[in-house]
Design an enzyme around this catalytic site. Structure first.
Site, mmCIF file in Angstrom:
data_model
loop_
_atom_site.group_PDB
_atom_site.id
_atom_site.type_symbol
_atom_site.label_atom_id
_atom_site.label_comp_id
_atom_site.label_asym_id
_atom_site.label_seq_id
_atom_site.Cartn_x
_atom_site.Cartn_y
_atom_site.Cartn_z
ATOM 1 C CG HIS A 300 1.893 150.877 7.211
ATOM 2 N ND1 HIS A 300 2.961 151.526 6.401
ATOM 3 C CD2 HIS A 300 1.491 151.669 8.223
ATOM 4 C CE1 HIS A 300 2.905 152.652 7.031
ATOM 5 N NE2 HIS A 300 2.235 152.971 8.006
ATOM 6 C CG ASP A 302 1.910 153.424 11.580
ATOM 7 O OD1 ASP A 302 2.488 153.970 10.450
ATOM 8 O OD2 ASP A 302 0.679 153.401 11.610
ATOM 9 C CG ASP A 412 0.566 156.147 6.673
ATOM 10 O OD1 ASP A 412 -0.498 156.843 6.128
ATOM 11 O OD2 ASP A 412 0.665 155.861 7.795
ATOM 12 C CG HIS A 627 4.895 157.707 8.685
ATOM 13 N ND1 HIS A 627 5.385 156.620 8.094
ATOM 14 C CD2 HIS A 627 3.464 157.265 8.844
ATOM 15 C CE1 HIS A 627 4.482 155.518 8.367
ATOM 16 N NE2 HIS A 627 3.378 155.801 8.803
HETATM 17 ZN ZN LIG Z 1 1.753 154.595 8.993
#
Ligand SMILES: [Zn+2]
Length: 1149
Positions: A300, A302, A412, A627
């Site tokens: 993951h 971000d 997420d 997000h």
């Molecule tokens: Zn995230």
């Protein structure tokens, strides 16, 4: 008797006399807790010079004879490419050197000389630990792998010297180190604190080492055994076995006897199975064919969070190259990776690495997933924006890898809209993976595998991993949780283990893949752990569930939104980003509509649909919907970048609009206060392009009134005090048609509700027309009256207005507003009231509110028009606020207590609405004390209701009879300056007759967010839209909204530019939806000038679904229209593609 006894003994393989007659030993009973505690002493700690840690490396050198380092530090925060960096002047460097500050990039040229006698060893590594993130390149610039420095669990500092270099005895390579950790550079090491902009790092290690491979193998063996001991219940045989073996290993190990390591490893085979290691990845082929836990590597990243976008670009390259390297050593390794944007960055910035990724994608090991542009927030983007997330994402994957994704992937995101299932299916996917609801801070979500049914009844097969994380470490505990925490074992007993370091990137480490092999070996012979597999895709995992649950029939359902009971402050944090999002979405919708029309007038190359430019803008909007960006939970640097992107979207979007208007309204100029005053004189006229498909009336502002010609002046029914501006009433038809400012017809005239205002100049005023009246008394809204019904809407003794709450969530500052904030309201008072417009078309007062160091100026206005043209529609009160916000940890809202009783309130969501409780019966109801809404929130009972409309805010609540809109927060982490400074935003209070379902609230919300685009046409000119007689309109169903008009995604705009006769036909794509939740039979009426020859319904990807029958008016006169009959179910989103005649053009008009 004798023969019986004989048989008994043979059956058990015993021989006579093996059990001694006497026993003088103390026996072998252990004190289990002490044995268990002992296991903690085998690595590291107090005995690290005696235990296994002391033998992990056979050799280590760091002197200049073997390791030569040179460094060049890029100036400031620049991020040069490899080629640029290589042209710089490097200076010599050494281990222990400091470098920094935060976010700077440093390039190292490394040459190592490998001692000849090291050739006997299986492996030589370079260990590079800069304390921050880094990337290793070949000398010709090919990225090889990432480095994660420091001493956290995600540490990865080794680079394996290629065997041929080891033999040659010499190796050169290049390293780029970047002064940020996996989680940025948070102040004082607390993850969510703002970055320390002045951190320096030290090169802790630049060593050439020979790892003792066998000792590392034992380290991982022992680790797995300890996990078994710590995870499994104490009364299972496997747990006891693992502890016994681990204890024996500690007894056998002798640091001075290298052969003891091999004996220890042999002992571990009692748990993992004989010769398990030689089997390699084939270990997954053995044992039960039934699998409980499917392991898939993941990382993951971000797209921005505690670091800005440009750092993410490096993270992507580091993390993904690392995974490719691992795949070459672990053939069972599969890696699922989302976000087309990240692939696109890689393609542009690291083309060689992108090619290697592509190879692995085609090879079936690297799995693009999610089908979206980024892992977006799912609460706030508009319905159309969610469509574009998929359209842009799937299109990217299809063009680069020849394949679209099958599984939507948002592990997420902070809650998931009930509009999603329909959109996921529309984008060609049917599976959905998420997990964030495991963070709920009130209720435990009751399902792991279920059918998620959206607001329109569409379902997707959803899995929320029981492992409760998308960054699992692939431990025994993770595997075990896959089953023990599964909430629907009665229906399905499989779960997805999504493992690998994440958030800041990294992905799986070798030790995780090693651990899983050992776990698999264990479950091949023991039944006390769930079985685990590798080598499969997430799609295969879902396909297995689909098949084993009879296409979901045996699964439970969850209906509607997946509300996250956490992070409720993210609907409000960072007001400017919310505004950038909403305004950009609407601007791009306008651009697409206006350009679709303009592109059909092919009189020059300049009227070719600017697809590339529009896409560029959309990509920026979609990126900012990530997000942690749109929710306001990133560091300040991210918002600096996001603001720049929104600025570009606005600049480019407005310029595109102007260009299209110059085609459609030749020689016209926009009516703004800075327009050329000359244009208003003479017999020039003012027209409006209504980008919504609802007919409307508006009070429009005419600037530079003094210089206006007599014709225009005669239309002005009210002037401002200084006489500079005038107000006039304007009717605009719907259907994308053009309105013209002229003397009101009788019908329009009868609709005018002249407004008036009274004030005492300090803290009291009344705004009124024939349908509504608002009174502020003692600085608070004391009365709101429906004049027509003579109904008071504010309960006796209560007041509305601005209100402040203490806002100190338990930890996640920018993310959370916690339930306790509601216990600390401080009502604010309007003061210093002055009248700024007297009526009859617009009455307005300006009021001031002072609180702390903040200043709020609110203009409250009432127009002589109603919210929509629906009969009995009421006027709305508009509140425009200019705020200089200086508070910290306080929350500004606007509230309205209402004389209305209902157990639920209604909030707009993507392509529909969602209703949420106003009471606190259960903990599920309590949890929804702050919720997300788009353009409106409505509180209605039978017969009447009041809505709050919003042009850029997303946070609302309705508790009891109190309806609130959330305006500004002021968290200090991870952005210390969040929302400090100037803000300008609006909201409106809209009373309406009838309940929500009978109301015009959704239309009013639309109109409120889409101001008219006014143009001034010089005398003697005319526009090109009017002859179309409304290009598109929806008839027969007021609940069906036309949302989007654009050119077909796959149209060939290059041909259009060349005016090629044989060009592929032009297409127009329209997106409509049912907005009230019920069936509808609508007719889409289309101007015949558009020469539609065929029409299709399509999915969101614009693939043809079914052909539609074209209804044609009998007459063939110039005003004839064609139509499509469209049936909808409640909340259905429908995409229609119109194919125009070959070489069709509107030039002939
Ligand atoms: Zn995230």
């Amino acid at each position: 008797m004798d023969s019986n006894r004989q048989g008994y003994q043979h059956g058990h393989g015993h021989s006579h006399g093996s059990y001694p007659q006497q026993n003088y030993t103390p026996g072998a009973k252990w004190v289990k807790s002490l044995t268990r505690d002992r296991l903690g002493q085998f690595t590291g700690g107090h005995y690290s010079d005696l235990n296994l840690s002391s033998v992990l490396f056979t050799h280590r050198v760091d002197n200049a004879e073997h390791v030569k380092l040179k460094v060049w530090s890029a100036p400031g925060l620049t991020k040069p490419t490899f080629e640029e960096a290589m042209q710089q002047k490097f200076k010599s460097a050494k281990k222990g050197d400091p470098f920094g500050p935060s976010w700077t990039n440093h390039w190292w040229k490394v040459s190592v000389t490998i001692p000849e006698y090291w050739q006997q060893y299986e492996r030589v590594q370079f260990e590079f630990d800069p304390g921050c993130e880094a990337m290793i390149f070949t000398v010709d610039g090919t990225p090889l792998q990432g480095i994660t420095g420091g001493y956290g669990g995600d540490r990865r500092v080794e680079y394996i010297i290629p065997p041929e270099a080891r033999e040659a005895g010499y190796h050169e390579f290049v390293i780029e180190s970047s002064c940020n950790g996996m989680f940025g550079v948070p102040m004082n090491g607390d993850t969510i604190q703002p970055p320390d902009m002045n951190r320096y790092f030290t090169l802790d290690s630049a060593d050439l080492v020979v790892p003792n491979q066998e000792a590392w193998g034992l380290l991982w063996d022992f680790q797995t055994l300890r996990e078994l001991v710590d995870t499994l219940p104490g009364n299972t045989s496997l747990q006891n076995k693992a502890m016994t073996v681990a204890n024996q290993i500690m007894n056998v190990f002798d640091k001075n006897d290298p052969s003891s390591i091999g004996r220890c490893r042999k002992l571990a085979e009692e748990v993992f199975g004989k010769d398990w290691e030689e089997k390699g990845a084939d270990i997954y082929e053995e044992g039960s064919s039934k699998t409980n836990v499917w392991g898939v590597g993941h990382c993951h990243i971000d797209t921005a969070w505690l670091w800005p976008y440009h750092v993410t670009q490096q993270k992507v390259a580091r993390s993904w190259s690392t995974q490719i390297d691992l795949m070459d050593r672990y053939p069972e390794h599969r890696f699922a990776c989302s976000s087309a944007q990240q692939y696109k960055w890689l393609e542009k910035l690291y083309p060689e690495l992108f090619e290697r990724v592509k190879e692995k994608v085609l090879d079936g090991r690297f799995h693009p997933i999610g089908g979206a542009w980024v892992e977006n927030d799912s609460n706030m983007p508009s319905g159309e924006a969610l469509v574009r997330q998929f359209l842009f994402g799937q299109r990217f994957f299809e063009t680069r890898f020849g394949k679209r994704c099958e599984t939507a992937w948002l592990p997420d995101s902070f809650g998931l809209t009930g509009a999603y299932p329909q959109l996921i299916r529309g984008a060609g996917m049917k599976y959905f993976f998420t997990q964030k609801l495991s963070w709920n801070n009130i209720n435990v979500f009751p399902h792991s595998t279920f059918n998620w049914v959206g607001i329109d009844g569409t379902q997707v097969l959803c899995h929320m991993t029981p492992v409760d994380t998308y960054t699992a470490q692939a431990t025994v505990g993770d595997v075990n949780k896959g089953l023990t925490n599964h909430k629907n074992l009665e229906s399905s007993d499989t779960s997805l283990l999504v493992f690998g370091n994440g958030d800041g990137g990294g992905g799986p480490l070798a030790k995780m893949l090693e651990n899983l092999r050992r776990i698999k070996g264990t479950t091949n012979t023991h039944r006390e752990l769930p079985t685990v597999n590798m080598g499969h895709s997430v799609d295969e995992f879902f396909a297995e569930i689909e098949q084993s649950t009879k296409e979901g029939k045996t699964l439970p359902n969850w209906l509607g939104e997946l509300y996250l009971e956490f992070h409720r402050g993210t609907y409000t944090s960072h007001g400017s980003i919310k505004k950038g999002n909403r305004h950009s979405e609407i601007l791009l919708r306008d651009v697409e509509l206006v350009w679709t029309l303009a592109s059909l007038y092919k009189h020059s190359k300049s009227s070719v649909y600017p697809k590339e430019k529009i896409d560029e803008s959309w990509e920026k909007v979609l990126l900012n919907q990530f997000h942690d960006v749109l929710p306001g939970s990133a560091i300040g640097m991210v918002y600096d970048d996001a603001e720049v992107l929104y600025g570009e979207v606005k600049r480019d979007g407005e310029a595109l609009l102007e260009k299209a208007f110059s085609v459609l309204f030749p020689q016209s100029v926009p009516v703004t206060t800075i327009m050329r005053t000359k244009a208003l004189t003479g017999s020039s006229k003012i027209v409006a392009f209504n980008t919504t498909f609802f007919p409307r009336w508006d009070i429009v502002t005419i600037p530079c009134l003094v210089k206006a010609g007599p014709n225009l002046k005669s239309l002005v029914m009210q002037a401002t005090e200084d006489g500079r501006e005038g107000f006039a009433i304007m009717h605009s038809p719907g259907g994308g048609a053009v309105g013209e400012l002229k003397h009101p017809s009788n019908a329009l005239h009868s609709q005018i509700k002249p407004v008036s205002v009274y004030t005492n100049g300090s803290d009291h005023f009344v705004l009124r027309n024939a349908c509504v009246q608002l009174t502020i008394s003692n600085g608070r809204i004391s009365s709101l009256v429906d004049v027509k019904l003579n109904r008071e809407l504010i309960p006796e003794g209560q007041t509305g207005g601005l209100v402040i709450f203490q806002d100190r969530p338990n930890y996640w500052d920018a993310w959370d507003v916690e339930i306790h904030h509601l216990e600390t309201p401080t009502p604010l008072q309007f003061s210093n009231i002055s009248v700024v417009a007297q009526g009859p078309l617009r009455a307005a007062v300006r009021a001031e509110v002072q609180y702390g160091q903040s200043r709020i100026s609110v203009t409250i206005s009432l127009d002589a028009t109603t919210a929509t043209i629906k009969p009995n529609s009421r006027s709305l009160f508009n509140f425009s606020a200019l705020v200089d916000w200086r508070q910290r940890h306080e929350f500004l809202k606007f509230e309205l207590p209402l004389n209305i009783n209902s157990p639920f309130a209604t909030y707009e969501t993507q392509f529909g609405f969602v209703q949420r409780p106003t009471h606190k019966n259960t903990t599920w109801d309590i949890a929804k004390f702050e919720v997300c809404g788009h353009k409106f929130a409505d509180f209605s009972e039978f017969g009447y209701g009041v809505a709050i409309l919003s042009e850029s805010k997303y946070g609302f609540s309705c508790q009891g009879n109190m309806l609130r809109i959330s305006l500004l927060r002021s968290a200090t982490a991870p952005d210390a300056e969040q929302d400090q400074g100037e803000h300008f935003f609006s909201w409106a209070v809209m009373p309406h007759e009838g309940s929500f379902l009978e109301s015009d609230v959704p239309m009013a919300g639309y109109l409120y967010n889409s101001p008219l685009r006014l143009r001034c046409l010089p005398s003697g000119t005319s526009d090109l839209v009017s002859p179309l007689q409304s290009p598109f309109s929806v008839e027969g169903a007021s609940n069906v909204f036309l949302e989007t008009v654009k050119r077909g995604e796959y149209d060939n705009f290059e041909h259009e530019a060349n005016f090629d006769d044989k060009a592929t036909p032009a297409t127009i794509v329209l997106r409509l939806y049912e907005a009230f939740g019920g069936h509808a039979q609508a007719k889409l009426s289309i101007s015949s000038h558009l020469s539609v020859v065929k029409a299709f319904t399509t999915n969101l990807m614009e693939d043809h679904d079914e052909e539609l029958y074209l209804l044609r008016d009998a007459e063939t006169g110039p005003d004839s229209r064609c139509g499509l009959s469209l049936s909808f179910r409640g909340f259905e989103v429908k995409t229609v593609k119109l194919v125009l005649a070959h070489n069709s053009t509107l030039l002939s008009l």
